[in-house]
Design an enzyme around this catalytic site. Sequence first.
Site, PDB file in Angstrom:
ATOM      1  N   ARG A 101       0.881  -1.180   0.000  1.00 37.47           N
ATOM      2  CA  ARG A 101       0.000   0.000   0.000  1.00 37.47           C
ATOM      3  C   ARG A 101       0.909   1.217   0.000  1.00 37.47           C
ATOM      4  O   ARG A 101       1.695   1.418   0.931  1.00 37.47           O
ATOM      5  CB  ARG A 101      -0.936   0.008   1.206  1.00 37.47           C
ATOM      6  CG  ARG A 101      -1.666   1.326   1.354  1.00 37.47           C
ATOM      7  CD  ARG A 101      -2.827   1.290   2.300  1.00 37.47           C
ATOM      8  NE  ARG A 101      -3.947   0.562   1.722  1.00 37.47           N
ATOM      9  CZ  ARG A 101      -5.195   0.652   2.164  1.00 37.47           C
ATOM     10  NH1 ARG A 101      -5.480   1.431   3.185  1.00 37.47           N
ATOM     11  NH2 ARG A 101      -6.170  -0.037   1.598  1.00 37.47           N
ATOM     12  N   HIS A 128      -6.922   0.625  -6.875  1.00 36.55           N
ATOM     13  CA  HIS A 128      -7.199  -0.228  -5.715  1.00 36.55           C
ATOM     14  C   HIS A 128      -7.872  -1.505  -6.253  1.00 36.55           C
ATOM     15  O   HIS A 128      -9.068  -1.724  -6.066  1.00 36.55           O
ATOM     16  CB  HIS A 128      -8.120   0.536  -4.753  1.00 36.55           C
ATOM     17  CG  HIS A 128      -8.178  -0.019  -3.365  1.00 36.55           C
ATOM     18  ND1 HIS A 128      -7.433  -1.107  -2.953  1.00 36.55           N
ATOM     19  CD2 HIS A 128      -8.910   0.361  -2.278  1.00 36.55           C
ATOM     20  CE1 HIS A 128      -7.703  -1.359  -1.680  1.00 36.55           C
ATOM     21  NE2 HIS A 128      -8.590  -0.492  -1.254  1.00 36.55           N
ATOM     22  N   GLN A 131      -9.963  -4.027  -4.046  1.00 35.43           N
ATOM     23  CA  GLN A 131     -11.265  -3.474  -3.674  1.00 35.43           C
ATOM     24  C   GLN A 131     -12.278  -3.683  -4.806  1.00 35.43           C
ATOM     25  O   GLN A 131     -13.389  -4.158  -4.585  1.00 35.43           O
ATOM     26  CB  GLN A 131     -11.118  -1.970  -3.383  1.00 35.43           C
ATOM     27  CG  GLN A 131     -12.409  -1.284  -3.000  1.00 35.43           C
ATOM     28  CD  GLN A 131     -12.898  -1.702  -1.623  1.00 35.43           C
ATOM     29  OE1 GLN A 131     -12.151  -1.645  -0.673  1.00 35.43           O
ATOM     30  NE2 GLN A 131     -14.146  -2.127  -1.531  1.00 35.43           N
ATOM     31  N   ASP A 223     -17.053   7.214  -2.211  1.00 34.34           N
ATOM     32  CA  ASP A 223     -15.804   7.087  -1.445  1.00 34.34           C
ATOM     33  C   ASP A 223     -15.480   8.485  -0.893  1.00 34.34           C
ATOM     34  O   ASP A 223     -16.094   9.478  -1.298  1.00 34.34           O
ATOM     35  CB  ASP A 223     -14.685   6.563  -2.380  1.00 34.34           C
ATOM     36  CG  ASP A 223     -13.362   6.321  -1.659  1.00 34.34           C
ATOM     37  OD1 ASP A 223     -13.355   6.240  -0.413  1.00 34.34           O
ATOM     38  OD2 ASP A 223     -12.322   6.226  -2.348  1.00 34.34           O
ATOM     39  N   CYS A 263     -16.409   1.807  -0.129  1.00 37.81           N
ATOM     40  CA  CYS A 263     -15.273   0.928   0.174  1.00 37.81           C
ATOM     41  C   CYS A 263     -14.873   1.009   1.640  1.00 37.81           C
ATOM     42  O   CYS A 263     -14.248   0.090   2.156  1.00 37.81           O
ATOM     43  CB  CYS A 263     -14.089   1.279  -0.719  1.00 37.81           C
ATOM     44  SG  CYS A 263     -13.609   3.005  -0.589  1.00 37.81           S
TER      45      CYS A 263
HETATM   46  N1   CP Z   1     -11.430  -0.195   1.721  1.00 35.08           N
HETATM   47  C1   CP Z   1     -10.189  -0.272   2.220  1.00 35.08           C
HETATM   48  O1   CP Z   1      -9.219  -0.501   1.518  1.00 35.08           O
HETATM   49  O2   CP Z   1     -10.126  -0.078   3.559  1.00 35.08           O
HETATM   50  P1   CP Z   1      -8.783   0.147   4.397  1.00 35.08           P
HETATM   51  O3   CP Z   1      -8.211   1.458   3.945  1.00 35.08           O
HETATM   52  O4   CP Z   1      -9.232   0.180   5.814  1.00 35.08           O
HETATM   53  O5   CP Z   1      -7.845  -0.972   4.097  1.00 35.08           O
HETATM   54  N1  NVA Z   2      -9.743   6.669  -1.934  1.00 35.03           N
HETATM   55  C1  NVA Z   2      -9.451   6.227  -0.590  1.00 35.03           C
HETATM   56  C2  NVA Z   2      -9.722   4.777  -0.470  1.00 35.03           C
HETATM   57  C3  NVA Z   2      -9.496   4.202   0.889  1.00 35.03           C
HETATM   58  C4  NVA Z   2      -9.775   2.720   0.927  1.00 35.03           C
HETATM   59  C5  NVA Z   2      -7.993   6.559  -0.258  1.00 35.03           C
HETATM   60  O1  NVA Z   2      -7.126   6.362  -1.119  1.00 35.03           O
HETATM   61  O2  NVA Z   2      -7.733   7.028   0.845  1.00 35.03           O
END
Ligand code: CP
Ligand code: NVA
Length: 307
Positions: A101, A128, A131, A223, A263
């Site tokens: 990540r 992502h 997801q 989101d 999400c």
């Molecule tokens: N939806 C998602 O990726 O959640 P987290 O950021 O908590 O991993």
């Molecule tokens: N768009 C958000 C998704 C989190 C799961 C982010 O990148 O923070």
Amino acid sequence: MKKDLLSIKDLSEKEIEDILSLAVRIKKNPLKFAEALKGQTLALIFEKPSNRTYVSFQVGMYQMGGNAVYLGPEHIKLGIRETIHDVAKTLSRYVNGIVLRTFGHQNAVDMARFASVPVINGLSDLSHPCQALSDIFTIREKLPNTKNITLAYVGDGNNVCNSLLYACSKTGINMHAGVPEGYDPDKDVLSGAQKLASGTGVRIRLFHNSRETVAGADVVYTDVWASMGQEAEAVERKKIFRDFQVNGNLMALASPKALVMHCLPAHRGEEITDEVIDSGNSVVFDQAENRLHVEKAILVKFLGGKK
Ligand code: CP
Ligand code: NVA
């Protein structure tokens, strides 16, 4: 199949179907997969916070007889303490796969290039994919006939929106992305998804008006307005995105049975109201649960093991 999962773009339609049908089997009968990744170890490199992605990968490995090592920002310091090249080369000697990540998507591309083990994108600024795969799984679980349905994504044209564009175009779901001017999804992703959809009858459309986006939609998805790393813009974005809040008035324009998806994490009262996220149409916690089942399928496919 490619060694790595960096984007839905990298998966063929058949590979997506294989992952999703394996996830169905795993969800139905998890004990059958209790030893699928026996003795394997996954590194979880997280430069940003996480609940669902981190916990589902960790628990998924454990449930399949494997093990996971969490490496947070304080451990690795990608590119600061050590180059991505050296991290990738070293971890490839210890583990069977890496979930990353990160911020810039190029970090994930570089990690994949230098690692000899599979690299799975656990969220980058561009995409992502885990997801979006899991979201398609949830939509199919809730709406057994997904032919000609429309997913309306309302909010920021961000990583989640980008991955949904590819996922919808590759699984035959129409998608409306409704975003404020200047907050469009990645233009290559949008044109790529539209190209994939053209000729298949699937419609991928961009709107700058939230009401047009959700009209008659079967799924309404949102989101956060400021993603991780964009915290400094949060106040300004609240004003810009005001008309893109998923609230009762907006939901009234969608199909009466429209699924509500997010999400998570959600900023309640900003991109979505309590009344909508806690409504009977909301499937957000099924979505969260399905991350586990789909990620287990992703792990089995990419790390190998009993299919
Ligand atoms: N939806 C998602 O990726 O959640 P987290 O950021 O908590 O991993
Ligand atoms: N768009 C958000 C998704 C989190 C799961 C982010 O990148 O923070």
